[in-house]
Scaffold this motif. Structure first.
Motif, PDB file in Angstrom:
ATOM      1  N   LEU A 168       0.584  -1.123  -0.149  1.00  0.00           N
ATOM      2  CA  LEU A 168       0.120  -0.173  -0.503  1.00  0.00           C
ATOM      3  C   LEU A 168       0.779   1.218  -0.002  1.00  0.00           C
ATOM      4  O   LEU A 168       0.853   2.302  -0.690  1.00  0.00           O
ATOM      5  CB  LEU A 168      -0.685  -0.032   1.455  1.00  0.00           C
ATOM      6  CG  LEU A 168      -1.837   1.697   1.178  1.00  0.00           C
ATOM      7  CD1 LEU A 168      -3.107   1.170   0.439  1.00  0.00           C
ATOM      8  CD2 LEU A 168      -2.530   1.156   2.321  1.00  0.00           C
ATOM      9  N   MET A 169       1.932   1.277   0.951  1.00  0.00           N
ATOM     10  CA  MET A 169       2.706   2.336   0.594  1.00  0.00           C
ATOM     11  C   MET A 169       3.415   2.340  -0.627  1.00  0.00           C
ATOM     12  O   MET A 169       3.356   3.796  -0.841  1.00  0.00           O
ATOM     13  CB  MET A 169       4.372   1.748   1.394  1.00  0.00           C
ATOM     14  CG  MET A 169       2.960   2.136   2.950  1.00  0.00           C
ATOM     15  SD  MET A 169       2.783   4.094   4.032  1.00  0.00           S
ATOM     16  CE  MET A 169       4.340   4.678   3.885  1.00  0.00           C
ATOM     17  N   ILE A 170       3.765   2.495  -1.393  1.00  0.00           N
ATOM     18  CA  ILE A 170       4.416   1.964  -2.156  1.00  0.00           C
ATOM     19  C   ILE A 170       3.685   2.098  -3.906  1.00  0.00           C
ATOM     20  O   ILE A 170       3.403   3.190  -4.278  1.00  0.00           O
ATOM     21  CB  ILE A 170       4.774   0.413  -3.023  1.00  0.00           C
ATOM     22  CG1 ILE A 170       6.550  -0.082  -1.284  1.00  0.00           C
ATOM     23  CG2 ILE A 170       6.130   0.805  -4.453  1.00  0.00           C
ATOM     24  CD1 ILE A 170       6.895  -1.362  -2.468  1.00  0.00           C
ATOM     25  N   TYR A 171       1.900   1.615  -3.557  1.00  0.00           N
ATOM     26  CA  TYR A 171       1.634   2.849  -4.751  1.00  0.00           C
ATOM     27  C   TYR A 171       1.403   4.043  -4.423  1.00  0.00           C
ATOM     28  O   TYR A 171       1.253   4.342  -5.192  1.00  0.00           O
ATOM     29  CB  TYR A 171      -0.025   0.935  -4.310  1.00  0.00           C
ATOM     30  CG  TYR A 171      -1.312   1.813  -4.762  1.00  0.00           C
ATOM     31  CD1 TYR A 171      -1.162   1.033  -5.765  1.00  0.00           C
ATOM     32  CD2 TYR A 171      -2.013   2.626  -4.423  1.00  0.00           C
ATOM     33  CE1 TYR A 171      -2.485   1.664  -7.072  1.00  0.00           C
ATOM     34  CE2 TYR A 171      -3.320   3.177  -5.577  1.00  0.00           C
ATOM     35  CZ  TYR A 171      -3.404   2.564  -6.817  1.00  0.00           C
ATOM     36  OH  TYR A 171      -4.166   2.847  -7.559  1.00  0.00           O
ATOM     37  N   LEU A 172       0.786   4.039  -3.256  1.00  0.00           N
ATOM     38  CA  LEU A 172       0.655   5.548  -3.163  1.00  0.00           C
ATOM     39  C   LEU A 172       1.566   6.421  -3.037  1.00  0.00           C
ATOM     40  O   LEU A 172       1.571   7.229  -3.490  1.00  0.00           O
ATOM     41  CB  LEU A 172       0.037   5.724  -1.306  1.00  0.00           C
ATOM     42  CG  LEU A 172      -1.329   5.126  -0.696  1.00  0.00           C
ATOM     43  CD1 LEU A 172      -1.566   5.328   0.897  1.00  0.00           C
ATOM     44  CD2 LEU A 172      -2.332   5.208  -1.466  1.00  0.00           C
ATOM     45  N   VAL A 216      -2.073  11.278   2.670  1.00  0.00           N
ATOM     46  CA  VAL A 216      -2.402   9.602   3.220  1.00  0.00           C
ATOM     47  C   VAL A 216      -0.540   8.785   3.847  1.00  0.00           C
ATOM     48  O   VAL A 216      -1.634   8.392   4.934  1.00  0.00           O
ATOM     49  CB  VAL A 216      -2.382   8.995   2.161  1.00  0.00           C
ATOM     50  CG1 VAL A 216      -2.896   7.763   3.024  1.00  0.00           C
ATOM     51  CG2 VAL A 216      -4.153   9.865   1.767  1.00  0.00           C
ATOM     52  N   ASN A 217      -0.266   9.325   4.051  1.00  0.00           N
ATOM     53  CA  ASN A 217       0.948   8.316   4.847  1.00  0.00           C
ATOM     54  C   ASN A 217       0.573   8.794   5.948  1.00  0.00           C
ATOM     55  O   ASN A 217       1.347   7.878   6.792  1.00  0.00           O
ATOM     56  CB  ASN A 217       2.455   9.025   4.101  1.00  0.00           C
ATOM     57  CG  ASN A 217       2.723   8.559   2.671  1.00  0.00           C
ATOM     58  OD1 ASN A 217       2.767   7.179   2.252  1.00  0.00           O
ATOM     59  ND2 ASN A 217       3.025   9.053   1.741  1.00  0.00           N
ATOM     60  N   THR A 242       8.314  11.534   6.955  1.00  0.00           N
ATOM     61  CA  THR A 242       6.882  12.192   6.296  1.00  0.00           C
ATOM     62  C   THR A 242       6.584  13.229   7.061  1.00  0.00           C
ATOM     63  O   THR A 242       5.993  14.115   6.017  1.00  0.00           O
ATOM     64  CB  THR A 242       6.076  11.603   7.326  1.00  0.00           C
ATOM     65  OG1 THR A 242       6.089   9.748   7.716  1.00  0.00           O
ATOM     66  CG2 THR A 242       4.331  11.217   6.761  1.00  0.00           C
ATOM     67  N   THR A 243       7.048  14.327   7.542  1.00  0.00           N
ATOM     68  CA  THR A 243       7.121  15.318   7.593  1.00  0.00           C
ATOM     69  C   THR A 243       7.617  16.621   6.632  1.00  0.00           C
ATOM     70  O   THR A 243       6.565  17.497   6.438  1.00  0.00           O
ATOM     71  CB  THR A 243       7.173  16.219   8.990  1.00  0.00           C
ATOM     72  OG1 THR A 243       6.906  15.544   9.888  1.00  0.00           O
ATOM     73  CG2 THR A 243       7.099  17.473   9.662  1.00  0.00           C
ATOM     74  N   LEU A 244       8.621  15.932   6.856  1.00  0.00           N
ATOM     75  CA  LEU A 244       9.345  16.950   5.800  1.00  0.00           C
ATOM     76  C   LEU A 244       8.753  17.090   4.158  1.00  0.00           C
ATOM     77  O   LEU A 244       9.293  16.889   3.136  1.00  0.00           O
ATOM     78  CB  LEU A 244      10.774  16.404   5.132  1.00  0.00           C
ATOM     79  CG  LEU A 244      11.916  16.381   6.647  1.00  0.00           C
ATOM     80  CD1 LEU A 244      13.186  15.093   6.699  1.00  0.00           C
ATOM     81  CD2 LEU A 244      12.397  17.944   6.861  1.00  0.00           C
ATOM     82  N   ALA A 245       8.361  14.790   4.187  1.00  0.00           N
ATOM     83  CA  ALA A 245       7.893  14.974   2.486  1.00  0.00           C
ATOM     84  C   ALA A 245       6.254  15.661   2.469  1.00  0.00           C
ATOM     85  O   ALA A 245       6.396  16.312   1.700  1.00  0.00           O
ATOM     86  CB  ALA A 245       7.327  12.961   2.722  1.00  0.00           C
ATOM     87  N   ILE A 246       5.810  16.005   3.429  1.00  0.00           N
ATOM     88  CA  ILE A 246       4.755  17.117   3.386  1.00  0.00           C
ATOM     89  C   ILE A 246       4.660  18.319   2.879  1.00  0.00           C
ATOM     90  O   ILE A 246       4.002  19.066   2.325  1.00  0.00           O
ATOM     91  CB  ILE A 246       4.123  16.572   4.587  1.00  0.00           C
ATOM     92  CG1 ILE A 246       3.033  15.423   4.792  1.00  0.00           C
ATOM     93  CG2 ILE A 246       2.332  17.855   4.908  1.00  0.00           C
ATOM     94  CD1 ILE A 246       2.273  15.245   6.198  1.00  0.00           C
ATOM     95  N   MET A 247       5.725  19.038   4.216  1.00  0.00           N
ATOM     96  CA  MET A 247       6.330  20.122   3.371  1.00  0.00           C
ATOM     97  C   MET A 247       7.256  20.393   2.025  1.00  0.00           C
ATOM     98  O   MET A 247       6.749  21.589   1.576  1.00  0.00           O
ATOM     99  CB  MET A 247       8.153  20.487   4.511  1.00  0.00           C
ATOM    100  CG  MET A 247       7.462  20.564   5.493  1.00  0.00           C
ATOM    101  SD  MET A 247       8.762  20.798   7.052  1.00  0.00           S
ATOM    102  CE  MET A 247       9.550  22.104   6.361  1.00  0.00           C
ATOM    103  N   PHE A 248       7.231  19.396   1.802  1.00  0.00           N
ATOM    104  CA  PHE A 248       8.041  19.140   0.204  1.00  0.00           C
ATOM    105  C   PHE A 248       6.420  19.124  -0.169  1.00  0.00           C
ATOM    106  O   PHE A 248       6.683  20.372  -2.074  1.00  0.00           O
ATOM    107  CB  PHE A 248       8.682  18.532   0.122  1.00  0.00           C
ATOM    108  CG  PHE A 248      10.095  17.698   0.243  1.00  0.00           C
ATOM    109  CD1 PHE A 248      10.920  19.639  -0.624  1.00  0.00           C
ATOM    110  CD2 PHE A 248      10.570  18.162   0.566  1.00  0.00           C
ATOM    111  CE1 PHE A 248      11.587  19.197  -0.053  1.00  0.00           C
ATOM    112  CE2 PHE A 248      12.153  18.258   1.869  1.00  0.00           C
ATOM    113  CZ  PHE A 248      13.055  18.819   1.191  1.00  0.00           C
TER     114      PHE A 248
END
Length: 286
Positions: A168-172, A216-217, A242-248
């Motif tokens: 699921l993580m790879i799909y998203l 969603v992560n 994940t916080t960094l990913a959301i910031m980007f």
């Protein structure tokens, strides 16, 4: 000529792909409490790499007309005339079915089936949809989601929450990854007749979906910790990355610039490996 076939089989992205398979294999070995069979692992890596390279070759065969219209792809072996379409097709098909045969003989039919589905979805479903429907992004994420099952079924016969979570993580992860690529090369994709989301629903919709699929992560990263698959080391790292990913993702959403899209794209290449390595580290130090 050798260099042309190396480009046809696109070796560069294969290590990232294989890392997902190897991680799932090692996790299955640990879950079953058996030792690592390095011979089996070598065959798994070799055959899966061969199958993935073959799907890239077949993808280039089916898209060689569109590749001629795009600056980023017109130098590929088929559009540039270094390999004929027929030679590329035969090389891809022979390599793909050789990989499947190796897995059937030396591993098991379940692994072979998972590899076949992974390659089949990519070449014969995702590839033709790219020029026909916005659903291509969702369908095109399925091959990556199958990767953990290739590694898992190489030693196991049932299903497992961890492998489903990985899938699921790879799909998203693949959805914003693809949308960002479309954004970065939008003019070239349009010239080649692309029908992905940014070219049908507009760039605002694609940027919005990139952000949503990243958000969603947030609940998903807690699943391994909640079910005691991983502990505090994993959770701490997962929250930070994940916080960094959301910031980007937010920066990309707000600025609408190629520069922020590229930064988001590059960080997300590291995102899943960091998550999975942190899980392995957590198990090692437990």
């Amino acid at each position: 000529m050798i260099r042309a076939y190396v480009e046809l089989f696109r070796l560069k992205p294969i290590p990232l792909i294989i890392s997902m398979v190897v991680f799932a294999h090692i996790y299955a070995v640990n879950e079953l409490g058996i030792g690592i069979d390095y011979g089996l692992l070598f065959i798994l890596v070799l055959s899966t790499s061969l199958a993935n390279g073959a799907t890239f070759a077949l993808n280039q065969y089916y898209e060689h007309q569109a590749d001629r219209q795009m600056d980023r792809t017109k130098s590929r072996p088929i559009p540039s005339g270094r390999i004929s379409p027929r030679a590329a097709f035969l090389a891809g098909m022979y390599a793909f079915f050789l990989a499947l045969l190796i897995q059937f003989i030396f591993i098991n039919p379940a692994t072979m089936l998972a590899t076949f589905l992974c390659g089949g979805f990519y070449v014969w479903t995702y590839t033709p949809l790219k020029s026909r429907s916005t659903m291509s992004t969702l369908v095109g994420s399925l091959p990556g989601a199958i990767l953990p099952f290739i590694g898992w079924y190489s030693v196991a016969s049932d299903t497992n929450l961890m492998i489903i979570w990985m899938s699921l993580m790879i799909y998203l992860w693949q959805i914003p990854h693809t949308l960002v690529i479309c954004f970065r090369y939008k003019d070239q994709y349009l010239a080649a007749g692309g029908k992905q989301l940014p070219f049908v629903a507009g760039e605002a919709a694609s940027r919005r979906q990139s952000l949503w699929y990243t958000l969603v992560n947030v609940p998903l990263i807690f699943v391994p910790f909640m079910f005691k698959i991983s502990g505090g080391i994993y959770l701490s790292i997962a929250v930070v990355v994940t916080t960094l990913a959301i910031m980007f993702a937010i920066r990309f959403y707000k600025t609408q610039k190629v520069q922020t899209a590229t930064q988001f794209f590059r960080f997300m290449l590291l995102y899943l490996p960091i998550l999975f390595i942190s899980m392995a580290s957590d198990s090692f130090f437990a």
